[in-house]
Design an enzyme around this catalytic site. Structure first.
Site, PDB file in Angstrom:
ATOM      1  N   HIS A  48      -1.729   3.759   8.545  1.00  0.00           N
ATOM      2  CA  HIS A  48      -3.227   3.260   7.826  1.00  0.00           C
ATOM      3  C   HIS A  48      -3.254   2.137   9.445  1.00  0.00           C
ATOM      4  CE1 HIS A  48      -5.744   1.187   5.209  1.00  0.00           C
ATOM      5  NE2 HIS A  48      -4.646   0.288   4.934  1.00  0.00           N
ATOM      6  N   GLU A 108       0.656  -1.047  -0.211  1.00  0.00           N
ATOM      7  CA  GLU A 108      -0.081  -0.052   0.153  1.00  0.00           C
ATOM      8  C   GLU A 108       0.567   1.225  -0.168  1.00  0.00           C
ATOM      9  OE1 GLU A 108      -2.678  -0.315   3.271  1.00  0.00           O
ATOM     10  OE2 GLU A 108      -4.378  -0.858   1.814  1.00  0.00           O
ATOM     11  N   HIS A 136      -6.648  -0.758  10.101  1.00  0.00           N
ATOM     12  CA  HIS A 136      -8.130  -1.377  10.120  1.00  0.00           C
ATOM     13  C   HIS A 136      -8.998  -0.906  11.735  1.00  0.00           C
ATOM     14  CE1 HIS A 136      -6.137  -3.617   6.597  1.00  0.00           C
ATOM     15  NE2 HIS A 136      -6.760  -2.468   6.992  1.00  0.00           N
ATOM     16  N   HIS A 178     -12.758  -0.100   4.486  1.00  0.00           N
ATOM     17  CA  HIS A 178     -10.924  -0.901   4.145  1.00  0.00           C
ATOM     18  C   HIS A 178     -10.557  -0.167   5.605  1.00  0.00           C
ATOM     19  CE1 HIS A 178      -7.099  -0.381   2.575  1.00  0.00           C
ATOM     20  NE2 HIS A 178      -7.504  -1.460   3.725  1.00  0.00           N
TER      21      HIS A 178
END
Ligand SMILES: [Zn+2]
Length: 258
Positions: A93, A74, A95, A156
């Site tokens: 980043h 990513e 989740h 996401h």
């Protein structure tokens, strides 16, 4: 200015904190730091809770490896942010489960619920879904990152930026807490009890002095794209024109103030 060893150690520490708090699980998430013309990026397919300094990958500003190792799949999302935001020194980043629930539901966290959130986060929009690791997702992130410090990525997860890595980490952790607070307030049927406008204005005025300056955006950036709550509820994300985005962001900022 930090040296390479200190930067690698910071990434290891932030990976450990994200995993310890449950903001990532398995091999999820990725972290990067910009140091001049070099990026330090987490590797793919490893748990970021157990990184070691040697496994951090060095790339150029396009995400191309400089040391023969493969960077996170990513990395495009990170390079897209650094290209637009000269003020960003670190990106996280993750989740986080509750915040990702809001991202799945297409509900932005754009209401002034707590003082901490107003100062550190500001309004957090939901951006349209893009397949992970693709230019599509990177473009969607780039399209919205000039108007926000933290984004919910539809279906996401979330992305947070900061003047340095620790500020990006702080925003990610605060985002998950604000999502939990919002969820509980919704369950109690009182999520409409926002901070009064005068308090929001006072807190907004404190942001810069507290070390949370507004975004600095490079000119000539690509057209922004965000997902609005009604559109998501009606059956999926939509890409908006720049004019529509400006109107939506203005409305969100107004809601934050009132
Ligand atoms: Zn992800």
């Amino acid at each position: 200015m930090k040296g390479e060893l200190a930067i690698r150690a910071d990434i290891v520490e932030v990976g450990r904190r994200l995993y310890a708090k449950g903001l990532i699980g398995g091999n999820e998430g990725n972290v990067s730091v910009r140091d001049g013309r070099v990026l330090y990026v987490t590797p793919p397919a490893v748990c970021k809770g157990f990184l070691v300094p040697e496994c951090i990958v060095k790339t150029d500003l396009e995400g191309r490896p400089l040391d023969g190792q493969r960077a996170s799949t990513e990395v495009l999302m990170h390079t897209a942010v650094y290209r637009r935001r000269s003020d960003v020194g670190g990106i996280v980043h993750a989740h986080p489960p509750t915040a990702t629930g809001f991202a799945v539901a297409g509900i932005p966290l754009d209401q002034p619920l707590t003082a901490e959130a107003v100062v550190t986060l500001g309004a957090v929009p939901v951006i349209p879904y893009g397949t992970p690791s693709t230019p599509e997702l990177a473009e969607n992130v780039a399209g919205a990152i000039c108007e926000a410090q933290t984004l919910l990525l539809a279906n996401h997860g979330a992305l947070a930026v900061g003047v340095d890595l620790y500020q990006a980490w702080e925003r990610m952790e605060i985002l998950e807490r604000v999502a939990q607070v919002s969820l509980v307030a919704r369950l109690l049927g009182r999520e409409g009890r926002h901070l009064p406008a005068a308090d929001v204005a006072r807190l907004t005025g404190l942001r810069e002095r507290a070390g949370y300056p507004p975004p600095v955006c490079e000119p000539g950036a690509p057209a922004p794209a965000v997902t609005s709550e009604p559109a998501a509820a009606a059956g999926g994300p939509v890409t908006l024109s720049r004019e529509e985005l400006v109107r939506l962001v203005a409305e969100a900022v107004e809601r934050f103030r009132t």
